[in-house]
Design a protein around this motif. Structure first.
Motif, PDB file in Angstrom:
ATOM      1  N   GLY A   4      46.259  39.845  39.401  1.00 32.52           N
ATOM      2  CA  GLY A   4      46.145  40.761  40.525  1.00 32.52           C
ATOM      3  C   GLY A   4      47.085  40.411  41.661  1.00 32.52           C
ATOM      4  O   GLY A   4      47.682  41.293  42.292  1.00 32.52           O
ATOM      5  N   THR A  27      43.029  41.567  44.766  1.00 31.69           N
ATOM      6  CA  THR A  27      41.920  41.832  43.851  1.00 31.69           C
ATOM      7  C   THR A  27      40.614  41.816  44.627  1.00 31.69           C
ATOM      8  O   THR A  27      40.400  40.957  45.489  1.00 31.69           O
ATOM      9  CB  THR A  27      41.850  40.766  42.739  1.00 31.69           C
ATOM     10  N   ARG A  36      40.524  50.540  45.271  1.00 33.88           N
ATOM     11  CA  ARG A  36      41.768  51.026  44.679  1.00 33.88           C
ATOM     12  C   ARG A  36      42.623  51.767  45.705  1.00 33.88           C
ATOM     13  O   ARG A  36      43.858  51.685  45.671  1.00 33.88           O
ATOM     14  CB  ARG A  36      41.437  51.946  43.500  1.00 33.88           C
ATOM     15  N   ARG A  73      43.445  45.646  43.034  1.00 35.56           N
ATOM     16  CA  ARG A  73      42.852  45.756  41.703  1.00 35.56           C
ATOM     17  C   ARG A  73      41.361  45.446  41.812  1.00 35.56           C
ATOM     18  O   ARG A  73      40.931  44.736  42.712  1.00 35.56           O
ATOM     19  CB  ARG A  73      43.490  44.769  40.724  1.00 35.56           C
ATOM     20  N   HIS A 109      38.230  43.702  39.792  1.00 36.50           N
ATOM     21  CA  HIS A 109      37.855  42.816  38.681  1.00 36.50           C
ATOM     22  C   HIS A 109      36.351  42.658  38.649  1.00 36.50           C
ATOM     23  O   HIS A 109      35.723  42.392  39.681  1.00 36.50           O
ATOM     24  CB  HIS A 109      38.505  41.439  38.831  1.00 36.50           C
ATOM     25  N   ASP A 155      39.747  47.303  36.734  1.00 31.11           N
ATOM     26  CA  ASP A 155      41.033  47.068  36.077  1.00 31.11           C
ATOM     27  C   ASP A 155      40.929  45.954  35.048  1.00 31.11           C
ATOM     28  O   ASP A 155      41.719  45.885  34.109  1.00 31.11           O
ATOM     29  CB  ASP A 155      42.093  46.715  37.119  1.00 31.11           C
ATOM     30  N   SER A 156      39.965  45.072  35.244  1.00 29.89           N
ATOM     31  CA  SER A 156      39.732  43.997  34.279  1.00 29.89           C
ATOM     32  C   SER A 156      38.261  43.613  34.327  1.00 29.89           C
ATOM     33  O   SER A 156      37.616  43.716  35.364  1.00 29.89           O
ATOM     34  CB  SER A 156      40.614  42.772  34.575  1.00 29.89           C
ATOM     35  N   GLY A 215      41.049  44.635  29.478  1.00 29.30           N
ATOM     36  CA  GLY A 215      41.790  45.491  30.397  1.00 29.30           C
ATOM     37  C   GLY A 215      42.903  46.198  29.669  1.00 29.30           C
ATOM     38  O   GLY A 215      42.765  46.580  28.498  1.00 29.30           O
ATOM     39  N   THR A 216      44.039  46.322  30.330  1.00 30.56           N
ATOM     40  CA  THR A 216      45.187  47.012  29.736  1.00 30.56           C
ATOM     41  C   THR A 216      45.946  46.091  28.782  1.00 30.56           C
ATOM     42  O   THR A 216      45.755  44.874  28.779  1.00 30.56           O
ATOM     43  CB  THR A 216      46.150  47.483  30.833  1.00 30.56           C
TER      44      THR A 216
END
Length: 356
Positions: A77, A134, A162, A167, A169, A194-195, A214-215
């Motif tokens: 982050g 984050t 956001r 981010r 978490h 995001d995570s 996450g991504t």
């Protein structure tokens, strides 16, 4: 542990097992032709795919510990936002149980949006007055009493975070048991962040291990930093097999545990001088206070176990109020056959021993 293992009935927690018993469970969980992993392939990759599917994420990465996984998430982050500040709760896992690794190992600094015994609200994030990389939400916030925000409160706070460019978490070590209170499925909850970090030994009963979801970009970064932090371990198949067993056995039963925790909590609240928090519990875990010193409660609980083969609760800790102690109560499979009357009557027998 020996006394608890010998009990016929357990109210809080699960009965300890031997290494031989644990090995037997792992053997039963292994497919006949399953080969050990080699630095993260095979069984490890299979568990990662399963967790990503459960959370509705693009990818997930297995870590030997949650502390390592959360450090990587917060570091990521900071790097992608260019902001070296993280918004945490002062009772959060990173502050209380990880020795502030994000600061000492990564050089980040923290701000506390609130000191109230709950996760931060949208208004509190707006009022921070400085950009953060984050925002961390612990679901549930364990050291505040396993408390959760409502779904609208969580959704609004994540949206505001956001908007500020941060981010989101989720410290989701116990996210599995958060679904009944939030009244949403795992993918919808994790979709706000995001995570998301999940644990395999808390509630699920695994040996160890965690995952960060996450991504695909986060996953690639996480694999690099997992190696740098020393988490690229040669073989981790025992922890992986135990994680699969926990997901198979415990995950479907968690809503039942949460419902039963409310029965147990209401019965415990009937004990003289007892305080239960939160009431009703948000998850299958909650806190119980009794007006006696911790040492006497621990002695009485052990005596009850040894003489009656009944396990009440252990780990009593003195609080800031003289003569008052607190224990965490965990409603799990062994407690499901306890009626409210069983709980209250056993609690009264415990208190009788304390007062002798």
């Amino acid at each position: 542990m020996a006394a608890m293992r010998a009990c016929d009935r357990v109210l809080s927690g699960t009965r300890p097992v031997t290494v031989r018993e644990e090995l037997g469970e792992l053997t039963a969980a292994a497919e006949p032709d399953l080969m050990p992993d080699w630095y993260g392939d095979g069984p490890v990759a299979g568990l990662e795919e399963r967790v990503a599917g459960l959370l509705g994420a693009e990818a997930a990465v297995f870590f030997p510990s949650g502390t390592m996984a959360q450090q990587v998430a917060i570091r990521y982050g900071a790097e992608v936002t260019g902001r070296d500040t993280v918004a945490l709760h002062p009772l959060g896992h990173q502050e209380v149980h990880e020795r502030r690794a994000y600061a000492d190992l990564t050089g980040l600094r923290s701000v506390h949006p609130t000191t109230a015994r709950r996760n931060p609200t949208a208004a509190e994030l707006v009022a921070l007055g400085e950009p953060v990389g984050t925002v961390v939400f612990e679901l549930p916030l364990r050291d505040a009493g396993f408390v959760l925000p409502t779904w609208p409160e969580l959704s609004d706070a994540c949206t505001v975070a956001r908007r500020t460019g941060a981010r989101v978490h989720f410290d989701g070590a116990r996210i599995w048991e958060s679904t009944p209170y939030l009244n949403r499925a795992l993918p919808e909850i994790a979709g706000l962040a995001d995570s998301t970090y999940v644990s395999f030994y808390k509630t699920l009963g695994g040996l160890s291990g965690a995952a960060l979801a996450g991504t695909t970009a986060l996953a690639a970064y996480a694999r690099t930093w997992r190696h740098r932090y020393g988490g690229q371990i040669f073989q981790q198949w025992p922890a992986v097999l135990a994680a699969h067993s926990g997901l198979d056995r415990e995950l479907p039963r968690i809503p039942q545990y949460v419902r039963h925790a409310r029965v147990v909590a209401a019965a415990l609240a009937e004990l003289p001088g007892a305080v239960v928090y939160p009431e009703p519990p948000h998850t299958n875990q909650f806190r119980l206070w009794l007006p006696y010193p911790a040492a006497r409660l621990n002695e009485a609980a052990l005596a009850l176990a040894e003489e009656e083969k009944v396990w009440f609760a252990a780990g009593w800790q003195d609080t800031g109020i003289p003569g008052q102690a607190m224990a965490e109560i965990v409603a799990h499979a062994p407690s499901l056959d306890w009626s409210a009357r069983d709980v209250t009557e056993t609690g009264l027998r415990l208190l009788d021993r304390v007062q002798r």
